[in-house]
Design an enzyme around this catalytic site. Structure first.
Site, mmCIF file in Angstrom:
data_model
loop_
_atom_site.group_PDB
_atom_site.id
_atom_site.type_symbol
_atom_site.label_atom_id
_atom_site.label_comp_id
_atom_site.label_asym_id
_atom_site.label_seq_id
_atom_site.Cartn_x
_atom_site.Cartn_y
_atom_site.Cartn_z
ATOM 1 N N SER A 137 0.572 -1.006 -0.119
ATOM 2 C CA SER A 137 -0.041 0.131 0.290
ATOM 3 C C SER A 137 0.255 1.376 -0.253
ATOM 4 O O SER A 137 1.761 1.884 -0.822
ATOM 5 C CB SER A 137 -0.605 -0.059 1.433
ATOM 6 O OG SER A 137 -2.005 1.025 1.525
ATOM 7 N N ASP A 239 -9.441 -4.081 -5.842
ATOM 8 C CA ASP A 239 -9.175 -3.037 -5.044
ATOM 9 C C ASP A 239 -9.071 -1.369 -5.951
ATOM 10 O O ASP A 239 -8.708 -1.587 -7.548
ATOM 11 C CB ASP A 239 -7.559 -2.811 -4.855
ATOM 12 C CG ASP A 239 -6.333 -1.872 -4.510
ATOM 13 O OD1 ASP A 239 -7.473 -1.143 -3.852
ATOM 14 O OD2 ASP A 239 -5.445 -2.548 -4.323
ATOM 15 N N HIS A 271 -8.360 -4.255 -1.720
ATOM 16 C CA HIS A 271 -7.401 -3.290 -1.286
ATOM 17 C C HIS A 271 -6.254 -4.330 0.010
ATOM 18 O O HIS A 271 -7.143 -4.028 1.149
ATOM 19 C CB HIS A 271 -6.669 -2.207 -0.965
ATOM 20 C CG HIS A 271 -5.815 -1.509 -0.646
ATOM 21 N ND1 HIS A 271 -4.901 -1.707 -1.597
ATOM 22 C CD2 HIS A 271 -5.752 -0.829 0.197
ATOM 23 C CE1 HIS A 271 -3.804 -0.790 -0.946
ATOM 24 N NE2 HIS A 271 -4.108 -0.168 -0.329
#
Length: 297
Positions: A137, A239, A271
């Site tokens: 991320s 995502d 995600h």
């Protein structure tokens, strides 16, 4: 406290910023003490690398006195591989309290500290000839920027013997953005992402087209400058960040970078699903792919 101090000035979903400067977070701050984990045989410890900023790393050392564990199967027949790496996790300063580029600066310091083998665990058990730069991320965004910086300027420990060598770069569900919405991007997410980046990186050049936010922006360093010999970009089909992850992978392939570019997408997952659902079949498959990448096969 006056009435104005409780006004919300930024609400990004992950955190809120109030008019008095107070930050309220909603997730992601839980930690556990370092030590020995009986389930995995991994030992961890925390090391402060900058007393001025308080930036620390957590080192993870696998069991080292036994032969490498062979692949094992669970009841579903999936294979669990073991990476057997010495991992260095960076406790960089968090935005918005410490806006970017603080996290980039902290991570660059930590990367150079790690490859210098300043800690006994790293000098005794780390292999400076097989370094991997990885993150998930926001951490994947940081890993990209560290790989660009290392490719452009080299690492500070380059003169040591043997010199450090970054073999691979691993980006899990990278967080990138841009001033122009991609056709595949959801408009609502793109708008929210723009507000979030504005809060965590108010000094960004050209807004979301700052090269550190948008690696494909005009004027960004060529991805051919990435350090390493192999790149793995992992995305998830549900995502909203996935379109930019896929575009990044294609841009790396088209850049003339000398290394091998690989891409892996988890289906029907969102995600960073592998954090909360680390035991799910898709998470296991993703981690098997990551370990295989590190192992080189």
């Amino acid at each position: 406290m006056d009435s104005g101090s409780t006004e919300i000035v930024v609400d990004c979903g992950f955190f809120r910023i109030y008019s008095d400067g107070r930050v309220e977070r909603f997730a992601g701050m839980e930690t556990v003490p370092a030590g020995f984990d009986a389930d995995t045989g991994v030992t961890s410890k925390d090391v402060v690398i900058d007393a001025n900023t308080g930036v620390a790393t957590r080192l993870y050392l696998p069991a080292i006195h036994t032969a490498p564990s062979p692949p094992q199967s669970d009841d579903n027949g999936s294979h669990h591989l073991f990476a057997r790496v010495v991992a260095v996790s960076v406790g960089y300063r968090l935005a918005p309290e410490h806006p970017l580029p603080a996290a980039y600066e902290d991570s660059w310091a930590a990367l150079n500290w790690a490859v210098s083998r300043a800690d006994p665990w790293l000098s005794a058990h780390g292999d400076p000839g097989r370094v991997f730069v990885a993150g998930g991320s926001a951490g994947a965004n940081i890993a990209h920027n560290m790989a660009i910086a290392a490719g452009a300027s080299g690492l500070r420990a380059a003169e040591q013997e043997p010199p450090p060598r970054v073999e691979g770069v691993l980006l899990l569900h990278p967080s990138f953005a841009g001033e122009q919405r991609m056709e595949e991007e959801e408009d609502g997410f793109w708008q929210a992402n723009k507000r979030r980046w504005g809060a965590i990186f108010p000094g960004a050049r050209d807004g979301l087209d700052d090269p550190r936010i948008n690696p494909m922006a005009a004027g960004a360093p060529s991805l051919a400058k990435l350090v390493g010999e192999r790149l793995l970009v992992c995305t998830a089909s549900e995502d909203p960040r996935a379109p930019r992850g896929r575009a990044y992978c294609e841009a790396a392939r088209a850049s003339g970078w000398r290394g091998k570019v690989e891409w892996f997408e988890s289906q029907n997952e969102g995600h960073a699903f592998f954090v909360a659902g680390h035991g799910s079949p898709e998470a296991v498959a993703l981690m098997d792919r990551v370990v295989a990448f590190i192992a080189g096969h």
